[in-house]
Design an enzyme around this catalytic site. Structure first.
Site, PDB file in Angstrom:
ATOM      1  N   CYS A  80       0.784  -1.260  -0.043  1.00 16.71           N
ATOM      2  CA  CYS A  80       0.070   0.052  -0.156  1.00 16.71           C
ATOM      3  C   CYS A  80       1.061   1.193   0.104  1.00 16.71           C
ATOM      4  CB  CYS A  80      -1.021   0.004   1.266  1.00 16.71           C
ATOM      5  SG  CYS A  80      -1.947   1.407   1.358  1.00 16.71           S
ATOM      6  N   CYS A 166      -7.406   1.544  -0.115  1.00 16.16           N
ATOM      7  CA  CYS A 166      -6.989   0.754   0.905  1.00 16.16           C
ATOM      8  C   CYS A 166      -7.045  -0.760   0.694  1.00 16.16           C
ATOM      9  CB  CYS A 166      -7.835   1.169   2.049  1.00 16.16           C
ATOM     10  SG  CYS A 166      -7.667  -0.008   3.497  1.00 16.16           S
ATOM     11  N   ASP A 388     -16.984 -13.491  24.310  1.00 19.73           N
ATOM     12  CA  ASP A 388     -16.215 -12.779  23.359  1.00 19.73           C
ATOM     13  C   ASP A 388     -16.457 -11.374  23.313  1.00 19.73           C
ATOM     14  OD1 ASP A 388     -15.143 -12.026  20.898  1.00 19.73           O
ATOM     15  OD2 ASP A 388     -16.724 -12.537  19.659  1.00 19.73           O
ATOM     16  N   CYS A 415     -10.049 -11.086  21.393  1.00 21.99           N
ATOM     17  CA  CYS A 415      -9.100 -10.156  20.345  1.00 21.99           C
ATOM     18  C   CYS A 415      -7.950  -9.487  20.657  1.00 21.99           C
ATOM     19  CB  CYS A 415     -10.125  -9.258  19.742  1.00 21.99           C
ATOM     20  SG  CYS A 415     -10.870  -7.959  20.865  1.00 21.99           S
TER      21      CYS A 415
HETATM   22  C1  SAM Z   1     -16.027  -8.387  20.178  1.00 21.42           C
HETATM   23  S1  SAM Z   1     -17.466  -8.173  20.118  1.00 21.42           S
HETATM   24  C2  SAM Z   1     -18.166  -9.573  19.794  1.00 21.42           C
HETATM   25  C3  SAM Z   1     -19.458  -9.812  19.196  1.00 21.42           C
HETATM   26  C4  SAM Z   1     -20.112 -11.072  18.845  1.00 21.42           C
HETATM   27  N1  SAM Z   1     -19.736 -12.170  19.575  1.00 21.42           N
HETATM   28  C5  SAM Z   1     -19.431 -11.530  17.101  1.00 21.42           C
HETATM   29  O1  SAM Z   1     -18.929 -12.293  17.001  1.00 21.42           O
HETATM   30  O2  SAM Z   1     -19.754 -10.618  16.487  1.00 21.42           O
HETATM   31  C6  SAM Z   1     -17.788  -7.699  21.635  1.00 21.42           C
HETATM   32  C7  SAM Z   1     -19.254  -7.209  21.913  1.00 21.42           C
HETATM   33  O3  SAM Z   1     -19.425  -6.955  23.225  1.00 21.42           O
HETATM   34  C8  SAM Z   1     -20.037  -5.644  23.625  1.00 21.42           C
HETATM   35  N2  SAM Z   1     -20.051  -5.355  24.938  1.00 21.42           N
HETATM   36  C9  SAM Z   1     -18.943  -4.538  25.470  1.00 21.42           C
HETATM   37  N3  SAM Z   1     -19.143  -4.447  26.580  1.00 21.42           N
HETATM   38  C10 SAM Z   1     -20.072  -5.322  27.101  1.00 21.42           C
HETATM   39  C11 SAM Z   1     -20.578  -5.800  28.413  1.00 21.42           C
HETATM   40  N4  SAM Z   1     -19.881  -5.153  29.618  1.00 21.42           N
HETATM   41  N5  SAM Z   1     -21.528  -6.690  28.688  1.00 21.42           N
HETATM   42  C12 SAM Z   1     -21.907  -7.184  27.279  1.00 21.42           C
HETATM   43  N6  SAM Z   1     -21.794  -6.860  26.137  1.00 21.42           N
HETATM   44  C13 SAM Z   1     -20.808  -6.098  25.959  1.00 21.42           C
HETATM   45  C14 SAM Z   1     -19.763  -4.958  22.402  1.00 21.42           C
HETATM   46  O4  SAM Z   1     -21.034  -4.005  22.275  1.00 21.42           O
HETATM   47  C15 SAM Z   1     -19.794  -5.893  21.172  1.00 21.42           C
HETATM   48  O5  SAM Z   1     -21.043  -6.210  20.492  1.00 21.42           O
END
Ligand code: SAM
Length: 460
Positions: A80, A166, A388, A415
């Site tokens: 890039c 990008c 997650d 992540c």
């Molecule tokens: C890494 S994403 C994972 C979403 C889903 N498992 C996926 O694979 O698409 C994390 C998610 O946690 C939510 N989140 C953040 N803090 C949270 C909390 N304290 N309790 C519940 N959900 C939360 C975010 O809004 C987001 O949707």
């Protein structure tokens, strides 16, 4: 006797020669100078470099490369033109196989260093073509000498640099950003100034479905009144092939948060429809959705394998976003229960259950650490828990509640290896044993690492 402080073998400004032996979690080269750790950005393992020390801490220094004396065989030319200046990618100068190796090593090293956990960490699952994988673009908009710019912030400044293209984006996202920038310019729509907190359009966000080709355009604006809205919609519809919806998101707050709480659908759908495996998912602008749909399927398949469901289990999907993991597992479970903090995402999750004719799923809105203890009190139990969380990892109260609930297995999707290790350590000390880890390359060309870990309850 007073302990003699060990003196660092380098000072700021020193020019040193060193061999790069590894990469740190940010993808910067790591070398040793008289056993002292030196981080050197833009280098790769096996580079022999001359670098100048720019900062010094107790245990390490940072140095900028001035000359590559002998390039590593793993070094490649970045693809890039914006690489380095943009900051979105950190590993384009490292051959893809070595990127995958780096991610596997990083997970293994982090689990060992932070959690003293030594388990099999499998080779990272990579992509056949590690480009054009992102389904979402989100770029700030600015003006430079009367020309609308949409791209990225120049390093250490708030100047916005135009992004020509990008290479990790789906080409439709790239194209949409370019076209919207032109429309904003041609229509003379006022552009937001961060410094003065004036002007109208702040950000362009687009989401493209890899399965259907749907494109959602979200224009983030500093205010609700959009007098030229109809005209804008007409131009965008004419110029963006496959556009299926335009949303105005209103964010009048100063600061870095991109999306505001209020939205108006200017035209079409306020979501795109994406497919993972056999399931369809509606994804609206404010909901989290994995950015790499091809790899998401591999991530979820591994999650399913680790969950080892027989059809009898109740499964918790915590931090569930739009319910993707819960719904992906629903056919093999007696019941799936998702918990998510963003209301719009929970709304999507419920609609997604209907869309896929799934009747054994329920979703709860709220922080997992607040909702799960309540569910426990109400008599809910889980056989398998999938978490997650975002980068900061799981809340301690949540982890404690999970251990009280005593599921047979925990599948941790992460992540961020550092918070993953921290949380596994807690679970390891409280009745669970980590068995294996699988990194999945969700973010090729960047130093970001996604990992799935299987944990099993230790029977007393
Ligand atoms: C890494 S994403 C994972 C979403 C889903 N498992 C996926 O694979 O698409 C994390 C998610 O946690 C939510 N989140 C953040 N803090 C949270 C909390 N304290 N309790 C519940 N959900 C939360 C975010 O809004 C987001 O949707």
């Amino acid at each position: 006797m007073t302990k003699q402080k060990k003196k660092a073998p380098v000072s700021i400004g020193d020019q040193i020669e060193l061999q790069i032996v590894g990469l740190n979690h940010q993808g910067e080269g790591v070398g040793r100078f008289h056993s002292f750790t030196i981080f050197v950005p833009d280098t790769v393992p096996n580079d022999q470099v001359i670098a100048r020390v720019i900062s010094l801490q107790k245990n390490y220094a940072r140095a900028l490369p001035e000359k590559i004396l002998k390039p590593s065989p793993f070094r490649i030319a970045p693809f890039c033109q914006h690489y380095g200046a943009c900051g979105g990618c950190q590993l384009q100068h490292l051959a893809y196989q070595q990127q995958l190796q780096f991610k596997q090593n990083l997970v293994a090293d982090t689990l060992k260093r932070i959690a003293q956990i030594e388990i099999p960490v499998h080779p990272t699952i990579g992509m056949a073509n590690p480009w054009q994988y992102r389904n979402k673009a989100q770029v700030p908009v600015g003006v430079e000498a009367g020309i609308v710019q949409a791209g990225f912030y120049e390093k250490r400044s708030h100047k916005i640099v135009n992004l020509a293209s990008c290479p990790i984006q789906h080409s439709a996202n790239d194209e949409t950003v370019k076209v919207v920038r032109q429309i904003l310019q041609e229509m003379g729509i006022s552009i937001y100034s961060e410094a003065n907190h004036t002007g109208f359009v702040r950000q362009i966000m687009t989401r493209t479905s890899f399965a259907t080709g749907d494109i959602l355009l979200v224009l983030v604006t500093n205010g609700r009144r959009f007098p030229q809205a109809d005209n804008f919609v007409q131009h965008a519809r004419e110029k963006i092939k496959n556009l299926t919806g335009i949303v105005q998101n209103i964010n009048t707050k100063r600061g870095n948060t991109i999306l505001g709480p209020e939205e108006v659908t200017l035209w079409g759908n306020h979501y795109i429809t994406e497919k993972i495996g056999l399931l369809q998912f509606k994804v609206s602008s404010r909901s989290f959705f994995q950015v790499n749909p091809l790899q998401t399927e591999k991530l979820y398949a591994k999650t399913k394998e680790y969950a080892a469901l027989t059809g009898q289990e109740t499964v918790f999907d915590l931090y569930c976003g739009i319910g993707t993991i819960a719904l992906y597992l629903a056919a093999q479970a007696a019941k799936v229960i998702g918990v998510e903090i963003v209301e719009a995402a929970v709304k999507d999750a419920r609609e997604n259950a209907k869309l896929n004719h799934i009747n054994n799923a329920e979703f709860h809105t709220g922080a997992a650490e607040a909702v799960v203890p309540k569910l426990l009190q109400q008599g809910y139990r889980a056989d398998v828990v999938v978490v997650d969380p975002p980068r900061k990892g799981c809340d301690k109260t949540l982890l404690k509640t999970i251990t009280i609930m005593q599921p047979k297995r925990i599948v941790y999707v992460s992540c961020n290896p550092a918070t993953l290790a921290r949380d596994l350590k807690y679970l390891n000390e409280n009745g669970y044993k980590a068995l294996e880890a699988q990194p999945v390359d969700m973010f090729p060309q960047t130093s970001h690492v996604e990992t799935v870990v299987l944990m099993s309850r230790v029977e007393n």
